[in-house]
Design a protein around this motif. Structure first.
Motif, short mmCIF file in Angstrom:
data_model
loop_
_atom_site.label_atom_id
_atom_site.label_comp_id
_atom_site.label_asym_id
_atom_site.label_seq_id
_atom_site.Cartn_x
_atom_site.Cartn_y
_atom_site.Cartn_z
N GLU A 291 41.10 15.35 4.95
CA GLU A 291 41.29 14.08 4.60
C GLU A 291 40.16 13.00 4.52
OE1 GLU A 291 42.65 11.60 8.03
OE2 GLU A 291 43.70 10.18 6.97
N LYS B 171 46.89 15.77 10.68
CA LYS B 171 45.95 15.55 11.64
C LYS B 171 46.64 14.55 12.68
CE LYS B 171 43.58 11.68 11.19
NZ LYS B 171 42.81 10.46 10.63
N GLY B 172 47.63 13.55 12.26
CA GLY B 172 48.39 12.84 13.32
C GLY B 172 49.17 13.46 14.27
N MET B 173 49.75 14.69 13.80
CA MET B 173 50.87 15.50 14.77
C MET B 173 49.82 16.28 15.40
SD MET B 173 53.82 16.64 12.37
CE MET B 173 52.79 17.15 10.83
N LYS C 112 46.74 6.59 16.77
CA LYS C 112 47.23 8.04 17.22
C LYS C 112 46.14 8.73 17.66
CE LYS C 112 50.32 7.93 13.03
NZ LYS C 112 50.37 8.31 11.86
N HIS D 217 54.48 20.25 4.83
CA HIS D 217 53.34 19.67 4.37
C HIS D 217 52.48 20.67 3.52
CE1 HIS D 217 54.74 16.15 5.82
NE2 HIS D 217 53.90 16.14 7.01
N HIS E 57 46.50 13.85 6.23
CA HIS E 57 46.47 12.68 7.35
C HIS E 57 47.84 12.98 8.28
CE1 HIS E 57 46.82 8.48 8.77
NE2 HIS E 57 48.15 8.70 8.54
N SER E 58 48.78 13.55 7.87
CA SER E 58 50.09 13.72 8.61
C SER E 58 50.00 14.72 9.55
CB SER E 58 51.27 13.89 7.54
OG SER E 58 52.48 13.73 8.40
N VAL F 60 49.38 4.91 6.15
CA VAL F 60 49.30 5.68 5.31
C VAL F 60 50.88 6.19 4.95
CG1 VAL F 60 48.56 7.98 4.20
CG2 VAL F 60 46.96 6.49 5.55
N PHE G 77 45.78 14.22 0.27
CA PHE G 77 45.18 13.09 1.16
C PHE G 77 46.43 12.78 2.41
CE2 PHE G 77 45.21 8.73 2.73
CZ PHE G 77 44.02 8.93 3.27
N ARG G 78 47.58 12.61 1.97
CA ARG G 78 48.65 12.36 2.76
C ARG G 78 49.20 13.31 3.80
NH1 ARG G 78 52.75 11.36 0.88
NH2 ARG G 78 52.71 11.28 -1.19
N MET G 79 49.11 14.51 3.19
CA MET G 79 49.58 15.64 3.87
C MET G 79 48.44 16.11 5.02
SD MET G 79 52.43 16.51 2.62
CE MET G 79 52.72 14.79 2.34
N ALA H 254 56.30 10.97 8.63
CA ALA H 254 56.47 12.22 9.38
C ALA H 254 57.48 11.99 10.44
CB ALA H 254 55.16 12.49 10.18
N PHE I 246 58.13 13.84 12.87
CA PHE I 246 57.59 14.04 14.16
C PHE I 246 56.95 12.60 14.83
CE2 PHE I 246 53.77 14.74 16.84
CZ PHE I 246 53.84 15.89 17.39
N MET I 247 56.36 11.72 13.92
CA MET I 247 56.03 10.59 14.49
C MET I 247 57.01 9.63 14.84
SD MET I 247 52.80 10.51 15.22
CE MET I 247 51.58 11.87 15.17
#
Lengths: 149, 122
Positions: free
Chosen positions: A80, A61-63, B103, A29, A58-59, B55, A54-56, B10, B12-13
Motif C-alpha cells: 500500500e 491490510k485492514g482485514m 483499524k 481482491h 489497503h483493504s 479509502v 492501492f485500494r486492494m 469491504a 468484512f469491515m
C-alpha cells in the motif's frame, strides 16, 4: 489461528466467520489486483489501475490486521505504501516496479492460500518486504516514476 | 434507538462494525460500498451517524464527507482509518468529520467514539 479481535473489548466476535469472510474477499481482491497489474504492465500510467492496486492492498491490510495475521498485514501495508507513492507520481516504474508488484501479488496469494489450507498465515518474506520498503522510500520526483531498485 | 449508516468497500469491515454496534443498541439502517453510494444513502435514510472508511472506490471518504456536510451541516460522520493515515484523518476532520476510529477496531473504542459523537451532536 490467531486470537484476533475477540476479547479486545466487550463484544465477542466469531473468528471462524471472519476468517471465511477474509478468504472470500481477499481472493476477490487479489484477482482484481492481478487484472490491474496486467493493465499496468501495458500502461504504467494507468491511474485507475494504480488506484485499484492501492485500494486492494489497503483493504487486505485492514482485514488481516483485524484477525491479527501479522505477516499478511505487514506485506499488504508495504505494498500500500509503495502504491501510494506511485499514485502521487502518476505512474509505476515500468521495469523493476512492475516486477516487484507481481512478486508482491504472488506473496499475498501464497499467504492467503496458507490461511485457507492451514488456518494460519505463513511467515513473512523478509527479502520482499525489504525491497518494497526500499522502493517506497525513494523520494517522489515531480511526477517522475520512483527510481529503480 | 440511534441509526447508523456504514460505508466501507469491504463487506468484512461492514459486518464487523455491525457486529460491534448492534448489540450496544444501535440500529444499522444501511450499508454502502463506495463513496458515491454513501452520499445517496445518507440523503435517503437520514441516519443519526455515518461510519465511513477513508479509502473507498468511486469517491474518496474525504470527498464523501464534504458532500454529506454540504447536504446537512449537522451530519455526524466518524471516519474509519488505519495506522499511517494521519494526514488523511486530519483532512477528513477539516472536511467536517466529527471523529475517527483506527483499524483494527477495538469494540470498546468504537462504542465510546460513537456515543461521544452522538452526544456532542445533541
Amino acid at each position: 489461528m490467531a486470537s484476533g479481535f475477540a476479547g479486545a473489548g466487550t463484544t465477542k466476535l466469531d473468528l471462524e466467520k471472519y476468517t471465511a469472510l477474509f478468504l472470500e474477499e481477499a481472493t476477490e481482491h487479489l484477482a482484481e489486483m492481478s487484472t490491474a497489474l496486467l493493465a499496468l504492465e501495458k500502461e504504467p500510467g494507468d491511474g485507475e489501475a494504480i488506484d485499484v492496486v492501492f485500494r486492494m492492498a489497503h483493504s487486505i491490510k485492514g482485514m488481516a490486521a483485524s484477525l491479527e495475521m501479522d505477516s499478511v498485514t505487514e506485506l499488504s501495508h508495504r505494498l500500500e505504501d509503495l502504491m501510494d507513492g506511485y499514485r502521487a507520481a502518476g505512474r509505476v516504474d515500468a521495469t523493476e516496479g512492475i516486477a516487484l508488484l507481481f512478486r508482491s501479488l504472488d506473496g499475498l496469494e501464497r499467504m492467503v492460500e496458507g490461511v485457507r489450507e492451514n488456518g494460519v498465515a505463513p511467515a513473512l518474506d523478509d527479502g520482499l518486504v525489504a525491497l518494497l520498503g526500499a522502493a517506497a522510500a525513494v523520494p517522489e520526483n515531480e511526477g517522475e516514476p520512483p527510481k529503480k531498485i | 434507538m440511534k441509526t447508523v449508516l456504514i460505508a466501507d468497500d469491504a463487506s468484512f469491515m461492514r459486518q464487523m462494525i455491525r457486529d460491534i454496534i448492534e448489540p450496544e443498541g444501535y440500529e444499522v439502517v444501511g450499508e454502502a460500498s463506495d463513496g458515491v453510494e454513501v452520499v445517496e444513502k445518507f440523503r435517503e435514510l437520514h441516519p443519526d451517524l455515518v461510519m465511513m472508511d477513508i479509502v473507498m472506490p468511486k469517491r474518496s471518504g474525504i470527498d464523501a464527507v464534504k458532500a454529506i456536510k454540504a447536504e446537512d451541516p449537522t451530519a455526524a460522520v466518524v471516519m474509519c482509518s488505519a495506522l499511517g493515515q494521519e494526514t488523511l484523518v486530519m483532512e477528513a476532520i477539516q472536511a467536517g468529520a466529527k471523529d475517527f476510529i483506527v483499524k483494527p477496531f477495538k469494540p470498546d473504542a468504537v462504542i465510546t467514539t460513537l456515543a461521544k459523537t452522538i452526544e456532542k451532536g445533541e
